[in-house]
Design a protein around this motif. Sequence first.
Motif, PDB file in Angstrom:
ATOM      1  N   UNK A   1       2.856  47.036  32.712  1.00 37.81           N
ATOM      2  CA  UNK A   1       2.581  45.956  33.219  1.00 37.81           C
ATOM      3  C   UNK A   1       1.390  45.478  32.390  1.00 37.81           C
ATOM      4  N   UNK A   2       0.615  46.278  31.710  1.00 41.13           N
ATOM      5  CA  UNK A   2      -0.890  45.147  30.541  1.00 41.13           C
ATOM      6  C   UNK A   2       0.261  45.042  29.425  1.00 41.13           C
ATOM      7  N   UNK A   3       1.131  45.224  29.353  1.00 40.84           N
ATOM      8  CA  UNK A   3       1.308  44.934  27.913  1.00 40.84           C
ATOM      9  C   UNK A   3       2.182  43.452  28.678  1.00 40.84           C
ATOM     10  N   UNK A   4       2.756  43.389  30.204  1.00 40.18           N
ATOM     11  CA  UNK A   4       2.826  42.342  30.452  1.00 40.18           C
ATOM     12  C   UNK A   4       2.088  40.873  30.913  1.00 40.18           C
ATOM     13  N   UNK A   5       1.227  41.238  31.061  1.00 41.22           N
ATOM     14  CA  UNK A   5       0.181  40.084  30.853  1.00 41.22           C
ATOM     15  C   UNK A   5      -0.466  39.425  29.889  1.00 41.22           C
ATOM     16  N   UNK A   6      -0.349  40.578  28.327  1.00 46.65           N
ATOM     17  CA  UNK A   6      -0.814  40.228  27.265  1.00 46.65           C
ATOM     18  C   UNK A   6       0.382  38.775  26.262  1.00 46.65           C
ATOM     19  N   UNK A   7       1.949  39.579  27.568  1.00 45.37           N
ATOM     20  CA  UNK A   7       3.315  38.454  27.064  1.00 45.37           C
ATOM     21  C   UNK A   7       2.387  36.823  27.601  1.00 45.37           C
TER      22      UNK A   7
ATOM     23  N   UNK B   1      -0.255  35.690  28.429  1.00 48.96           N
ATOM     24  CA  UNK B   1      -1.684  35.066  27.685  1.00 48.96           C
ATOM     25  C   UNK B   1      -0.998  34.698  26.803  1.00 48.96           C
ATOM     26  N   UNK B   2      -0.222  35.349  25.731  1.00 47.97           N
ATOM     27  CA  UNK B   2       0.630  34.665  24.563  1.00 47.97           C
ATOM     28  C   UNK B   2       1.149  33.627  24.720  1.00 47.97           C
ATOM     29  N   UNK B   3       2.291  33.340  26.234  1.00 49.58           N
ATOM     30  CA  UNK B   3       2.799  32.427  26.486  1.00 49.58           C
ATOM     31  C   UNK B   3       1.872  31.400  26.245  1.00 49.58           C
ATOM     32  N   UNK B   4       0.682  31.603  27.016  1.00 46.15           N
ATOM     33  CA  UNK B   4       0.308  30.316  27.647  1.00 46.15           C
ATOM     34  C   UNK B   4      -0.605  29.776  26.323  1.00 46.15           C
ATOM     35  N   UNK B   5      -0.830  30.285  25.372  1.00 38.18           N
ATOM     36  CA  UNK B   5      -1.141  30.218  24.255  1.00 38.18           C
ATOM     37  C   UNK B   5      -0.229  28.807  23.746  1.00 38.18           C
ATOM     38  N   UNK B   6       0.888  29.236  24.033  1.00 40.26           N
ATOM     39  CA  UNK B   6       2.507  28.728  23.237  1.00 40.26           C
ATOM     40  C   UNK B   6       2.352  27.016  24.306  1.00 40.26           C
ATOM     41  N   UNK B   7       1.755  27.288  25.764  1.00 37.72           N
ATOM     42  CA  UNK B   7       2.579  26.417  26.363  1.00 37.72           C
ATOM     43  C   UNK B   7       1.306  25.375  25.653  1.00 37.72           C
ATOM     44  N   UNK B   8      -0.211  25.811  26.194  1.00 36.07           N
ATOM     45  CA  UNK B   8      -1.048  25.140  26.170  1.00 36.07           C
ATOM     46  C   UNK B   8      -0.949  24.129  24.071  1.00 36.07           C
ATOM     47  N   UNK B   9      -0.304  24.591  23.403  1.00 38.15           N
ATOM     48  CA  UNK B   9      -0.097  24.122  22.089  1.00 38.15           C
ATOM     49  C   UNK B   9       1.182  22.704  22.259  1.00 38.15           C
ATOM     50  N   UNK B  10       1.614  23.282  23.454  1.00 34.61           N
ATOM     51  CA  UNK B  10       2.620  22.564  23.405  1.00 34.61           C
ATOM     52  C   UNK B  10       2.509  21.084  25.019  1.00 34.61           C
ATOM     53  N   UNK B  11       0.785  21.465  25.018  1.00 32.79           N
ATOM     54  CA  UNK B  11       0.478  20.617  25.910  1.00 32.79           C
ATOM     55  C   UNK B  11       1.449  20.663  27.533  1.00 32.79           C
ATOM     56  N   UNK B  12       1.219  21.823  27.460  1.00 29.44           N
ATOM     57  CA  UNK B  12       1.857  22.184  29.296  1.00 29.44           C
ATOM     58  C   UNK B  12       0.979  22.457  30.339  1.00 29.44           C
TER      59      UNK B  12
ATOM     60  N   UNK C   1      -6.270  32.377  20.250  1.00 30.94           N
ATOM     61  CA  UNK C   1      -5.486  32.729  21.302  1.00 30.94           C
ATOM     62  C   UNK C   1      -3.820  32.922  20.875  1.00 30.94           C
ATOM     63  N   UNK C   2      -3.310  32.497  20.073  1.00 33.52           N
ATOM     64  CA  UNK C   2      -2.272  32.390  19.980  1.00 33.52           C
ATOM     65  C   UNK C   2      -1.614  33.947  18.564  1.00 33.52           C
ATOM     66  N   UNK C   3      -2.794  33.857  18.038  1.00 35.12           N
ATOM     67  CA  UNK C   3      -2.327  34.963  16.924  1.00 35.12           C
ATOM     68  C   UNK C   3      -2.963  36.581  17.983  1.00 35.12           C
ATOM     69  N   UNK C   4      -4.103  36.191  18.808  1.00 37.81           N
ATOM     70  CA  UNK C   4      -4.797  37.439  19.320  1.00 37.81           C
ATOM     71  C   UNK C   4      -4.283  38.236  20.004  1.00 37.81           C
ATOM     72  N   UNK C   5      -3.298  37.534  21.446  1.00 40.19           N
ATOM     73  CA  UNK C   5      -2.707  37.683  22.275  1.00 40.19           C
ATOM     74  C   UNK C   5      -0.836  38.252  21.705  1.00 40.19           C
ATOM     75  N   UNK C   6      -0.572  37.566  20.347  1.00 41.52           N
ATOM     76  CA  UNK C   6       0.687  38.452  19.449  1.00 41.52           C
ATOM     77  C   UNK C   6       0.374  39.748  18.941  1.00 41.52           C
ATOM     78  N   UNK C   7      -1.092  39.682  18.263  1.00 41.37           N
ATOM     79  CA  UNK C   7      -1.493  40.756  17.830  1.00 41.37           C
ATOM     80  C   UNK C   7      -1.128  41.687  19.510  1.00 41.37           C
TER      81      UNK C   7
END
Length: 445
Positions: free
Chosen positions: A108-114, A116-127, A313-319
Amino acid sequence: MAAREVFSSRFGFVMAAAGSAIGLGNVWGFPTSAAGNGGAAFVVAYFILAFCLAYPVLMVELTVGRYSQSGIVGALRKVSPSGAKPLGVMVAAYGVTVASLILAFYGIVAGWMIAYFFEAVAQLLNQPAWAEWLTSFGITRNIIFMLAFMLLTMWIVAGGVTAGIERWSSRLMPVLFLILVALISYVLTLPGAMEGLKVYLIPDFSKLSSELILDAMGQAFFSLSLGVGTMLIYGSYIAKKENLPSLGVTVTLVDTGVAFIAGLLILPTIYVAKEMGTQVFNDAGTLIAGPDLIFQVLPSLFESMGTMGMFVAFAFFLLMSIASLTSSISMLEVPVSMALEEFKWSRFTATLVCAAVITLCSLTIVFNFEVLFGFVIDLTTKYSQPILGLLFCIFAAWLWNRQQLIEALKEGCPDLEKGLFIKIWPVYIKFVVPLLIILIIYQQL
Ligand code: TRP
Protein backbone atom coordinates in the motif's frame (compact mmCIF):
# COMPACT_ATOMS: atom_id res chain seq x y z
CA MET A 1 13.97 -32.04 -9.47
CA ALA A 2 15.90 -29.26 -11.18
CA ALA A 3 19.08 -28.04 -9.44
CA ARG A 4 18.51 -25.21 -7.02
CA GLU A 5 19.19 -21.79 -8.50
CA VAL A 6 22.28 -19.97 -7.24
CA PHE A 7 23.11 -16.26 -7.45
CA SER A 8 25.51 -16.04 -10.38
CA SER A 9 28.07 -13.84 -8.61
CA ARG A 10 29.06 -12.27 -5.33
CA PHE A 11 27.99 -8.92 -6.75
CA GLY A 12 24.60 -10.36 -7.68
CA PHE A 13 24.01 -11.63 -4.16
CA VAL A 14 25.12 -8.37 -2.55
CA MET A 15 22.82 -6.36 -4.84
CA ALA A 16 19.87 -8.67 -4.17
CA ALA A 17 20.41 -8.71 -0.41
CA ALA A 18 21.11 -4.98 -0.29
CA GLY A 19 18.05 -4.48 -2.51
CA SER A 20 15.99 -6.36 0.04
CA ALA A 21 17.52 -4.54 2.99
CA ILE A 22 17.44 -1.05 1.49
CA GLY A 23 13.86 0.06 1.30
CA LEU A 24 11.37 2.45 2.81
CA GLY A 25 12.87 1.48 6.16
CA ASN A 26 16.12 3.18 5.19
CA VAL A 27 14.97 6.15 3.20
CA TRP A 28 11.99 7.01 5.32
CA GLY A 29 11.81 5.06 8.58
CA PHE A 30 15.38 5.54 9.71
CA PRO A 31 15.84 9.25 8.98
CA THR A 32 12.49 10.23 10.47
CA SER A 33 13.00 8.10 13.58
CA ALA A 34 16.36 9.77 13.99
CA ALA A 35 14.79 13.19 13.55
CA GLY A 36 12.17 12.53 16.19
CA ASN A 37 14.49 10.78 18.66
CA GLY A 38 17.40 13.04 19.46
CA GLY A 39 19.17 12.89 16.10
CA ALA A 40 22.56 11.28 16.40
CA ALA A 41 21.63 9.62 19.73
CA PHE A 42 19.27 7.41 17.74
CA VAL A 43 21.84 6.98 14.98
CA VAL A 44 24.41 5.69 17.48
CA ALA A 45 21.91 3.33 19.16
CA TYR A 46 20.87 2.07 15.74
CA PHE A 47 24.40 1.36 14.59
CA ILE A 48 25.27 -0.48 17.78
CA LEU A 49 22.13 -2.60 17.56
CA ALA A 50 22.58 -3.26 13.85
CA PHE A 51 26.06 -4.68 14.36
CA CYS A 52 25.69 -6.30 17.78
CA LEU A 53 22.20 -7.72 17.40
CA ALA A 54 21.00 -7.72 13.80
CA TYR A 55 24.25 -8.84 12.16
CA PRO A 56 24.54 -12.01 14.31
CA VAL A 57 20.92 -12.87 13.46
CA LEU A 58 21.60 -12.20 9.77
CA MET A 59 24.46 -14.69 10.03
CA VAL A 60 22.08 -17.26 11.54
CA GLU A 61 19.73 -16.86 8.59
CA LEU A 62 22.45 -17.01 5.95
CA THR A 63 24.12 -20.05 7.52
CA VAL A 64 20.94 -22.03 8.11
CA GLY A 65 19.70 -21.13 4.63
CA ARG A 66 22.81 -22.16 2.77
CA TYR A 67 23.17 -25.35 4.77
CA SER A 68 19.59 -26.50 4.30
CA GLN A 69 19.33 -25.45 0.65
CA SER A 70 15.68 -24.65 1.14
CA GLY A 71 13.23 -21.99 2.19
CA ILE A 72 12.17 -21.33 5.75
CA VAL A 73 9.92 -24.38 6.25
CA GLY A 74 12.41 -26.92 4.95
CA ALA A 75 15.26 -25.17 6.75
CA LEU A 76 13.75 -25.14 10.24
CA ARG A 77 12.63 -28.73 9.75
CA LYS A 78 16.13 -29.75 8.73
CA VAL A 79 17.96 -28.18 11.66
CA SER A 80 15.46 -29.44 14.26
CA PRO A 81 16.05 -32.75 16.04
CA SER A 82 13.34 -35.30 15.20
CA GLY A 83 11.05 -34.50 18.14
CA ALA A 84 11.13 -30.77 17.44
CA LYS A 85 10.37 -30.87 13.71
CA PRO A 86 6.69 -29.94 14.09
CA LEU A 87 7.81 -26.97 16.16
CA GLY A 88 10.15 -25.93 13.34
CA VAL A 89 7.30 -26.07 10.87
CA MET A 90 5.07 -23.99 13.16
CA VAL A 91 7.69 -21.29 13.61
CA ALA A 92 8.27 -21.30 9.85
CA ALA A 93 4.55 -20.86 9.25
CA TYR A 94 4.58 -17.89 11.63
CA GLY A 95 7.48 -16.44 9.62
CA VAL A 96 5.72 -16.91 6.28
CA THR A 97 2.59 -15.26 7.69
CA VAL A 98 4.54 -12.28 8.99
CA ALA A 99 6.41 -11.90 5.67
CA SER A 100 3.09 -11.91 3.81
CA LEU A 101 1.49 -9.39 6.17
CA ILE A 102 4.53 -7.12 5.86
CA LEU A 103 4.14 -7.20 2.08
CA ALA A 104 0.41 -6.50 2.48
CA PHE A 105 1.02 -3.12 4.15
CA TYR A 106 4.26 -2.39 2.30
CA GLY A 107 2.43 -2.74 -1.01
CA ILE A 108 0.00 0.00 0.00
CA VAL A 109 2.75 2.42 0.99
CA ALA A 110 4.79 1.59 -2.12
CA GLY A 111 1.66 2.24 -4.19
CA TRP A 112 1.57 5.78 -2.78
CA MET A 113 5.17 6.27 -3.88
CA ILE A 114 4.26 5.27 -7.43
CA ALA A 115 1.23 7.56 -7.37
CA TYR A 116 3.41 10.48 -6.29
CA PHE A 117 5.92 9.58 -8.95
CA PHE A 118 3.19 9.86 -11.58
CA GLU A 119 2.06 13.09 -9.99
CA ALA A 120 5.50 14.53 -10.76
CA VAL A 121 5.12 13.28 -14.33
CA ALA A 122 1.67 14.86 -14.55
CA GLN A 123 3.09 18.18 -13.32
CA LEU A 124 5.85 18.02 -15.90
CA LEU A 125 3.21 17.37 -18.59
CA ASN A 126 1.16 20.24 -17.20
CA GLN A 127 -1.87 18.14 -16.22
CA PRO A 128 -3.02 19.61 -12.88
CA ALA A 129 -6.25 17.59 -12.76
CA TRP A 130 -4.41 14.28 -12.92
CA ALA A 131 -1.92 15.52 -10.39
CA GLU A 132 -4.73 16.43 -8.02
CA TRP A 133 -6.33 12.99 -8.25
CA LEU A 134 -3.00 11.20 -7.85
CA THR A 135 -2.26 12.93 -4.58
CA SER A 136 -5.66 12.84 -2.91
CA PHE A 137 -6.07 10.03 -0.44
CA GLY A 138 -8.83 7.83 -1.79
CA ILE A 139 -9.74 4.16 -1.77
CA THR A 140 -9.73 3.90 -5.58
CA ARG A 141 -6.31 5.46 -5.92
CA ASN A 142 -4.91 3.35 -3.10
CA ILE A 143 -6.23 0.18 -4.70
CA ILE A 144 -5.07 0.95 -8.23
CA PHE A 145 -1.50 1.71 -7.25
CA MET A 146 -1.24 -1.10 -4.72
CA LEU A 147 -2.33 -3.47 -7.51
CA ALA A 148 0.16 -1.96 -9.95
CA PHE A 149 2.94 -2.41 -7.43
CA MET A 150 1.93 -6.00 -6.68
CA LEU A 151 1.93 -6.79 -10.40
CA LEU A 152 5.45 -5.43 -10.79
CA THR A 153 6.61 -7.45 -7.77
CA MET A 154 4.95 -10.60 -9.16
CA TRP A 155 6.43 -10.11 -12.57
CA ILE A 156 10.00 -10.00 -11.21
CA VAL A 157 9.53 -12.90 -8.77
CA ALA A 158 7.95 -15.06 -11.48
CA GLY A 159 11.19 -14.60 -13.45
CA GLY A 160 13.09 -16.62 -10.85
CA VAL A 161 16.22 -16.04 -8.80
CA THR A 162 18.83 -15.07 -11.39
CA ALA A 163 16.67 -13.85 -14.28
CA GLY A 164 14.23 -11.99 -12.00
CA ILE A 165 15.46 -11.06 -8.54
CA GLU A 166 19.21 -10.85 -9.19
CA ARG A 167 18.92 -9.19 -12.57
CA TRP A 168 16.55 -6.45 -11.42
CA SER A 169 18.35 -5.80 -8.15
CA SER A 170 21.65 -5.44 -10.00
CA ARG A 171 20.08 -2.96 -12.42
CA LEU A 172 18.05 -0.93 -9.97
CA MET A 173 20.36 -0.61 -6.97
CA PRO A 174 23.07 1.40 -8.76
CA VAL A 175 20.35 3.71 -10.15
CA LEU A 176 19.00 4.16 -6.63
CA PHE A 177 22.41 5.08 -5.35
CA LEU A 178 23.02 7.63 -8.10
CA ILE A 179 19.66 9.32 -7.52
CA LEU A 180 20.36 9.49 -3.80
CA VAL A 181 23.76 11.11 -4.28
CA ALA A 182 22.42 13.57 -6.88
CA LEU A 183 19.54 14.63 -4.61
CA ILE A 184 21.84 15.12 -1.61
CA SER A 185 24.30 17.18 -3.63
CA TYR A 186 21.49 19.46 -4.70
CA VAL A 187 19.67 19.79 -1.37
CA LEU A 188 22.82 20.57 0.60
CA THR A 189 23.27 23.74 -1.46
CA LEU A 190 19.90 25.14 -0.33
CA PRO A 191 19.33 27.50 2.61
CA GLY A 192 18.38 25.72 5.84
CA ALA A 193 20.14 22.47 4.93
CA MET A 194 22.92 22.98 7.45
CA GLU A 195 20.47 23.33 10.33
CA GLY A 196 19.04 19.94 9.37
CA LEU A 197 22.51 18.42 9.28
CA LYS A 198 23.13 19.70 12.81
CA VAL A 199 19.96 18.15 14.15
CA TYR A 200 20.92 14.89 12.49
CA LEU A 201 24.56 14.73 13.49
CA ILE A 202 24.74 16.30 16.95
CA PRO A 203 23.49 13.77 19.53
CA ASP A 204 21.02 14.66 22.26
CA PHE A 205 21.58 11.78 24.67
CA SER A 206 18.88 13.01 27.03
CA LYS A 207 16.44 11.43 24.55
CA LEU A 208 17.82 7.91 25.18
CA SER A 209 15.08 5.72 26.67
CA SER A 210 13.88 2.13 26.59
CA GLU A 211 11.31 3.18 24.00
CA LEU A 212 14.07 4.56 21.79
CA ILE A 213 16.08 1.33 22.13
CA LEU A 214 13.03 -0.77 21.19
CA ASP A 215 12.42 1.46 18.21
CA ALA A 216 16.05 1.23 17.14
CA MET A 217 15.96 -2.55 17.47
CA GLY A 218 12.74 -2.85 15.46
CA GLN A 219 14.26 -0.54 12.88
CA ALA A 220 17.43 -2.65 12.65
CA PHE A 221 15.48 -5.90 12.24
CA PHE A 222 13.15 -4.38 9.72
CA SER A 223 15.92 -2.78 7.76
CA LEU A 224 17.97 -5.95 7.48
CA SER A 225 14.81 -7.88 6.50
CA LEU A 226 15.25 -10.28 9.42
CA GLY A 227 13.07 -12.81 11.17
CA VAL A 228 10.75 -13.87 8.39
CA GLY A 229 13.07 -16.02 6.29
CA THR A 230 13.93 -13.51 3.58
CA MET A 231 17.65 -13.58 4.28
CA LEU A 232 17.49 -17.29 4.99
CA ILE A 233 16.17 -17.89 1.49
CA TYR A 234 18.69 -15.55 -0.10
CA GLY A 235 21.32 -17.48 1.89
CA SER A 236 20.09 -20.70 0.32
CA TYR A 237 20.92 -19.26 -3.10
CA ILE A 238 24.54 -18.44 -2.15
CA ALA A 239 27.21 -20.65 -3.70
CA LYS A 240 29.15 -22.95 -1.36
CA LYS A 241 32.43 -21.27 -2.23
CA GLU A 242 31.42 -17.89 -0.78
CA ASN A 243 32.59 -16.61 2.58
CA LEU A 244 29.43 -16.04 4.63
CA PRO A 245 30.68 -13.85 7.50
CA SER A 246 32.22 -11.40 5.06
CA LEU A 247 29.12 -11.33 2.84
CA GLY A 248 27.05 -10.65 5.96
CA VAL A 249 29.30 -7.76 6.99
CA THR A 250 29.10 -6.30 3.49
CA VAL A 251 25.30 -6.41 3.50
CA THR A 252 25.10 -4.88 6.99
CA LEU A 253 27.54 -2.13 6.06
CA VAL A 254 25.78 -1.29 2.81
CA ASP A 255 22.40 -1.24 4.55
CA THR A 256 23.40 0.91 7.52
CA GLY A 257 25.52 3.07 5.21
CA VAL A 258 22.60 3.82 2.92
CA ALA A 259 20.33 4.50 5.90
CA PHE A 260 22.88 6.99 7.16
CA ILE A 261 23.23 8.60 3.73
CA ALA A 262 19.46 8.82 3.36
CA GLY A 263 19.47 10.80 6.60
CA LEU A 264 21.78 13.29 4.89
CA LEU A 265 18.98 13.83 2.39
CA ILE A 266 15.84 13.76 4.52
CA LEU A 267 16.87 15.87 7.52
CA PRO A 268 18.35 18.74 5.50
CA THR A 269 15.31 18.62 3.20
CA ILE A 270 12.96 19.03 6.16
CA TYR A 271 14.84 22.10 7.33
CA VAL A 272 14.98 23.53 3.82
CA ALA A 273 11.20 23.19 3.80
CA LYS A 274 11.04 25.00 7.15
CA GLU A 275 13.24 27.79 5.78
CA MET A 276 10.85 28.16 2.83
CA GLY A 277 7.88 28.56 5.17
CA THR A 278 6.39 25.06 5.11
CA GLN A 279 5.08 23.84 8.45
CA VAL A 280 7.40 21.06 9.61
CA PHE A 281 6.44 20.87 13.27
CA ASN A 282 2.97 19.84 14.40
CA ASP A 283 0.96 21.69 17.03
CA ALA A 284 2.64 19.75 19.83
CA GLY A 285 6.00 21.06 18.64
CA THR A 286 7.34 17.73 17.40
CA LEU A 287 8.67 17.15 13.94
CA ILE A 288 6.14 15.83 11.43
CA ALA A 289 7.63 12.42 10.68
CA GLY A 290 4.92 10.00 9.54
CA PRO A 291 3.15 9.90 6.18
CA ASP A 292 2.52 13.65 6.42
CA LEU A 293 6.22 14.27 6.02
CA ILE A 294 6.48 12.38 2.76
CA PHE A 295 3.11 13.34 1.35
CA GLN A 296 2.69 16.92 2.57
CA VAL A 297 5.88 18.51 3.80
CA LEU A 298 8.11 17.32 0.99
CA PRO A 299 5.61 17.86 -1.86
CA SER A 300 4.90 21.38 -0.67
CA LEU A 301 8.64 22.01 -0.64
CA PHE A 302 8.99 20.64 -4.18
CA GLU A 303 6.14 22.88 -5.28
CA SER A 304 7.80 25.97 -3.89
CA MET A 305 10.93 25.11 -5.88
CA GLY A 306 9.27 25.75 -9.26
CA THR A 307 10.32 23.76 -12.32
CA MET A 308 13.39 22.41 -10.58
CA GLY A 309 11.05 21.08 -7.88
CA MET A 310 9.20 18.96 -10.46
CA PHE A 311 12.43 17.22 -11.39
CA VAL A 312 13.40 16.80 -7.78
CA ALA A 313 9.99 15.30 -6.99
CA PHE A 314 10.31 12.99 -9.98
CA ALA A 315 13.73 11.76 -8.83
CA PHE A 316 12.69 11.49 -5.19
CA PHE A 317 9.61 9.34 -5.79
CA LEU A 318 11.45 7.25 -8.37
CA LEU A 319 14.02 6.57 -5.67
CA MET A 320 11.30 5.58 -3.20
CA SER A 321 9.58 3.33 -5.77
CA ILE A 322 12.80 1.52 -6.68
CA ALA A 323 13.73 1.05 -3.03
CA SER A 324 10.28 -0.46 -2.38
CA LEU A 325 10.36 -2.81 -5.35
CA THR A 326 13.73 -4.43 -4.64
CA SER A 327 12.44 -5.02 -1.08
CA SER A 328 8.99 -6.32 -1.94
CA ILE A 329 10.35 -9.00 -4.26
CA SER A 330 12.30 -10.42 -1.32
CA MET A 331 9.14 -10.54 0.80
CA LEU A 332 7.13 -12.33 -1.88
CA GLU A 333 9.93 -14.85 -2.36
CA VAL A 334 9.25 -16.17 1.18
CA PRO A 335 5.79 -17.68 0.57
CA VAL A 336 6.63 -18.43 -3.08
CA SER A 337 9.64 -20.58 -2.22
CA MET A 338 7.54 -22.37 0.38
CA ALA A 339 4.89 -23.20 -2.21
CA LEU A 340 7.57 -24.34 -4.65
CA GLU A 341 9.20 -26.68 -2.18
CA GLU A 342 6.34 -27.88 -0.01
CA PHE A 343 3.54 -28.09 -2.57
CA LYS A 344 5.75 -28.64 -5.65
CA TRP A 345 3.93 -25.93 -7.60
CA SER A 346 5.56 -24.27 -10.59
CA ARG A 347 7.14 -20.87 -9.91
CA PHE A 348 4.48 -19.19 -12.00
CA THR A 349 1.55 -20.75 -10.13
CA ALA A 350 3.21 -20.19 -6.78
CA THR A 351 3.81 -16.52 -7.54
CA LEU A 352 0.28 -16.01 -8.78
CA VAL A 353 -1.45 -17.68 -5.86
CA CYS A 354 0.74 -16.14 -3.13
CA ALA A 355 0.46 -12.66 -4.62
CA ALA A 356 -3.32 -13.06 -4.91
CA VAL A 357 -3.68 -14.02 -1.26
CA ILE A 358 -1.45 -11.14 -0.14
CA THR A 359 -3.36 -8.72 -2.35
CA LEU A 360 -6.57 -9.78 -0.59
CA CYS A 361 -4.91 -8.95 2.74
CA SER A 362 -3.88 -5.57 1.33
CA LEU A 363 -7.43 -4.90 0.21
CA THR A 364 -8.70 -5.76 3.69
CA ILE A 365 -6.29 -3.20 5.13
CA VAL A 366 -7.25 -0.57 2.54
CA PHE A 367 -10.93 -0.95 3.39
CA ASN A 368 -10.31 -0.83 7.15
CA PHE A 369 -7.43 1.56 7.02
CA GLU A 370 -7.90 3.39 10.32
CA VAL A 371 -8.15 0.21 12.35
CA LEU A 372 -5.76 -2.13 10.59
CA PHE A 373 -2.88 -0.18 9.06
CA GLY A 374 -0.97 0.83 12.18
CA PHE A 375 -1.96 -2.33 13.99
CA VAL A 376 -0.52 -4.64 11.33
CA ILE A 377 2.72 -2.62 11.17
CA ASP A 378 3.27 -2.79 14.94
CA LEU A 379 2.32 -6.43 15.19
CA THR A 380 4.65 -7.53 12.43
CA THR A 381 7.65 -5.25 12.66
CA LYS A 382 7.83 -4.14 16.27
CA TYR A 383 7.12 -7.48 17.94
CA SER A 384 7.02 -10.41 15.52
CA GLN A 385 10.30 -9.77 13.73
CA PRO A 386 12.49 -9.63 16.88
CA ILE A 387 10.62 -12.58 18.41
CA LEU A 388 11.19 -14.62 15.26
CA GLY A 389 14.84 -13.56 15.23
CA LEU A 390 15.07 -14.88 18.77
CA LEU A 391 13.44 -18.17 17.75
CA PHE A 392 15.90 -18.55 14.84
CA CYS A 393 18.78 -18.21 17.31
CA ILE A 394 17.22 -20.90 19.48
CA PHE A 395 16.94 -23.26 16.53
CA ALA A 396 20.48 -22.61 15.33
CA ALA A 397 22.25 -22.57 18.69
CA TRP A 398 20.18 -24.84 20.94
CA LEU A 399 18.36 -27.33 18.75
CA TRP A 400 20.78 -27.77 15.87
CA ASN A 401 23.95 -29.84 16.18
CA ARG A 402 26.81 -27.51 17.07
CA GLN A 403 29.32 -29.34 14.86
CA GLN A 404 27.08 -29.00 11.81
CA LEU A 405 26.58 -25.32 12.47
CA ILE A 406 30.35 -24.77 12.53
CA GLU A 407 30.90 -26.89 9.42
CA ALA A 408 28.17 -25.03 7.53
CA LEU A 409 29.71 -21.72 8.44
CA LYS A 410 33.22 -22.83 7.50
CA GLU A 411 32.28 -23.80 3.99
CA GLY A 412 33.80 -21.20 1.67
CA CYS A 413 36.14 -19.88 4.38
CA PRO A 414 38.45 -22.61 5.68
CA ASP A 415 40.53 -19.96 7.46
CA LEU A 416 37.67 -19.18 9.79
CA GLU A 417 39.22 -21.41 12.45
CA LYS A 418 41.96 -18.86 13.01
CA GLY A 419 39.71 -15.85 13.51
CA LEU A 420 37.69 -14.56 16.44
CA PHE A 421 34.31 -14.89 14.75
CA ILE A 422 34.03 -18.62 15.22
CA LYS A 423 34.98 -18.37 18.89
CA ILE A 424 32.46 -15.68 19.73
CA TRP A 425 29.47 -16.01 17.45
CA PRO A 426 28.12 -19.48 18.40
CA VAL A 427 28.11 -18.59 22.10
CA TYR A 428 26.87 -15.11 21.37
CA ILE A 429 23.76 -16.26 19.49
CA LYS A 430 23.13 -18.90 22.11
CA PHE A 431 23.02 -16.60 25.13
CA VAL A 432 23.57 -12.94 24.46
CA VAL A 433 21.27 -12.26 21.51
CA PRO A 434 18.22 -14.07 22.96
CA LEU A 435 18.69 -12.37 26.33
CA LEU A 436 19.06 -8.92 24.80
CA ILE A 437 15.97 -9.33 22.66
CA ILE A 438 13.91 -10.53 25.62
CA LEU A 439 15.20 -7.69 27.76
CA ILE A 440 14.39 -5.00 25.23
CA ILE A 441 10.87 -6.32 24.64
CA TYR A 442 10.28 -6.83 28.36
CA GLN A 443 11.35 -3.25 29.15
CA GLN A 444 8.59 -2.08 26.84
CA LEU A 445 5.78 -4.20 28.28
N1 TRP B 1 14.32 -4.05 4.67
C1 TRP B 1 13.31 -3.41 3.88
C2 TRP B 1 13.23 -1.94 4.21
O1 TRP B 1 14.06 -1.43 4.91
C3 TRP B 1 11.97 -4.06 4.02
C4 TRP B 1 11.98 -5.53 3.90
C5 TRP B 1 12.31 -6.28 2.82
C6 TRP B 1 11.60 -6.44 4.89
N2 TRP B 1 12.15 -7.60 3.09
C7 TRP B 1 11.71 -7.73 4.35
C8 TRP B 1 11.19 -6.24 6.17
C9 TRP B 1 11.43 -8.82 5.12
C10 TRP B 1 10.90 -7.34 6.93
C11 TRP B 1 11.02 -8.61 6.42
O2 TRP B 1 12.34 -1.27 3.80
